[in-house]
Design a protein around this motif. Sequence first.
Motif, short mmCIF file in Angstrom:
data_model
loop_
_atom_site.label_atom_id
_atom_site.label_comp_id
_atom_site.label_asym_id
_atom_site.label_seq_id
_atom_site.Cartn_x
_atom_site.Cartn_y
_atom_site.Cartn_z
N ASN A 194 0.83 -1.20 0.00
CA ASN A 194 0.00 0.00 0.00
C ASN A 194 0.87 1.26 0.00
N ALA A 195 1.95 1.24 0.80
CA ALA A 195 2.83 2.40 0.87
C ALA A 195 3.53 2.64 -0.47
N VAL A 196 3.99 1.57 -1.10
CA VAL A 196 4.66 1.71 -2.40
C VAL A 196 3.66 2.19 -3.44
N PHE A 197 2.42 1.67 -3.37
CA PHE A 197 1.38 2.05 -4.32
C PHE A 197 1.06 3.55 -4.21
N ARG A 198 0.86 4.03 -2.99
CA ARG A 198 0.51 5.44 -2.81
C ARG A 198 1.65 6.36 -3.26
N LEU A 199 2.90 5.92 -3.08
CA LEU A 199 4.03 6.75 -3.43
C LEU A 199 4.28 6.79 -4.94
N ASN A 200 4.07 5.66 -5.62
CA ASN A 200 4.47 5.57 -7.03
C ASN A 200 3.31 5.39 -8.01
N CYS A 201 2.18 4.83 -7.55
CA CYS A 201 1.13 4.44 -8.49
C CYS A 201 -0.14 5.27 -8.39
N ALA A 202 -0.37 5.85 -7.22
CA ALA A 202 -1.65 6.53 -6.98
C ALA A 202 -1.86 7.72 -7.91
N SER A 203 -0.78 8.36 -8.35
CA SER A 203 -0.94 9.53 -9.21
C SER A 203 -1.60 9.19 -10.53
N CYS A 204 -1.48 7.96 -10.99
CA CYS A 204 -2.10 7.56 -12.26
C CYS A 204 -3.32 6.65 -12.07
N HIS A 205 -3.35 5.90 -10.99
CA HIS A 205 -4.43 4.92 -10.78
C HIS A 205 -5.38 5.32 -9.65
N ALA A 206 -5.14 6.49 -9.03
CA ALA A 206 -5.93 6.97 -7.88
C ALA A 206 -5.57 6.19 -6.64
N ALA A 207 -5.73 6.84 -5.50
CA ALA A 207 -5.33 6.24 -4.24
C ALA A 207 -6.14 4.99 -3.92
N ASP A 208 -7.42 4.95 -4.35
CA ASP A 208 -8.25 3.78 -4.09
C ASP A 208 -8.25 2.80 -5.26
N GLY A 209 -7.39 3.04 -6.28
CA GLY A 209 -7.28 2.11 -7.41
C GLY A 209 -8.35 2.28 -8.45
N GLY A 210 -9.17 3.34 -8.35
CA GLY A 210 -10.27 3.51 -9.29
C GLY A 210 -9.84 3.93 -10.68
N GLY A 211 -8.61 4.38 -10.84
CA GLY A 211 -8.13 4.74 -12.17
C GLY A 211 -8.16 6.23 -12.42
N GLY A 212 -7.28 6.67 -13.30
CA GLY A 212 -7.21 8.07 -13.72
C GLY A 212 -6.58 8.08 -15.10
N ILE A 213 -5.33 8.48 -15.14
CA ILE A 213 -4.59 8.32 -16.39
C ILE A 213 -4.44 6.83 -16.69
N GLY A 214 -4.19 6.08 -15.64
CA GLY A 214 -4.08 4.63 -15.77
C GLY A 214 -5.43 3.97 -15.61
N PRO A 215 -5.53 2.67 -15.92
CA PRO A 215 -6.82 1.97 -15.85
C PRO A 215 -7.28 1.70 -14.42
N ASN A 216 -8.55 1.33 -14.32
CA ASN A 216 -9.16 0.94 -13.06
C ASN A 216 -8.58 -0.41 -12.63
N LEU A 217 -8.16 -0.51 -11.37
CA LEU A 217 -7.54 -1.73 -10.87
C LEU A 217 -8.47 -2.53 -9.95
N THR A 218 -9.72 -2.10 -9.87
CA THR A 218 -10.62 -2.78 -8.93
C THR A 218 -11.61 -3.71 -9.63
N ASP A 219 -11.71 -3.62 -10.97
CA ASP A 219 -12.65 -4.50 -11.68
C ASP A 219 -11.93 -5.76 -12.14
#
Length: 285
Positions: free
Chosen positions: A193-218
């Motif tokens: 979770n810590a690595v995700f928020r630091l490196n991935c959340a900017s594109c996938h959103a903090a809750d994984g819903g997606g932004g620039i990157g795809p949705n990771l919850t479906d």
Amino acid sequence: MKKYIQSFGYIGFVVITFIGLTKAFTTYEDPFDIYENPLVWLALIGFVLVVVMKEMVNLIAQKKADELQREKDGIEPEPSNAWWKKLMEKWTKSKAIEEEDEIVLDHNYDGIRELDNTLPPWWVYMFYATILFAAIYLVKYEIMGGDDQETEYRKEVAAAELELKKYKETTPDAFDITKIEARTDQGSLKRGNAVFRLNCASCHAADGGGGIGPNLTDKNWILGGGIQNVFKTISDGGRPGKGMIAWKKTLKPQDIEKVASYILSLQGTSPAKPKKAEGDIWEEN
């Protein structure tokens, strides 16, 4: 007196260096390892250079003395390339132009005549060497059953695989992607979770819903779901030209494994602003 001092110095250097090298060879486990024992190589190179230079000085001095003696006796010195001419005569057994009349064959064709030269020794010796090589090859591979190229290749591959196995067993950072499994313990997911928020959340959103990157919850995945595919995607990057960067140069394999496990733990959650599903539905076998 100066000559004696030089001789004693030379003998002392040779003896001391020889004793030191002998001591190193009997003490060190691998004395020829240039990284662990550079002084051994320096001493060895210095020893060889001094001995060679000493012998060269002796040869030059002897040659100079011979030249002076020949000059004193009134003998004309040989040209500097005389040794080369002698070597070529010995290895080719060629006749001088003035002596070719001795080896001209009787027959001729339109005025063209042939010389009865003997085979050059260098060619004869090479021919004998090929016969010797053929005999050794025959005995080793046809009689004694030596390994052919295919067998040698298989043995080398087996040895390499064994070395790789030992390396993976003793190196914690060596990851075999075919054997990793999704982590479910709280410590790993917290780190993911810590690595995700630091490196991935900017594109996938903090809750994984997606932004620039795809949705990771479906259940839809562009490059395949499951721990191995997610690990590979994070490590090697997304689609060329429009996917995310390869994180293997930034993140350690352990962290990639943990963040991949955390991403899989987001499956089925309800993000605040879920992005439209992309890719194909992935069903874990």
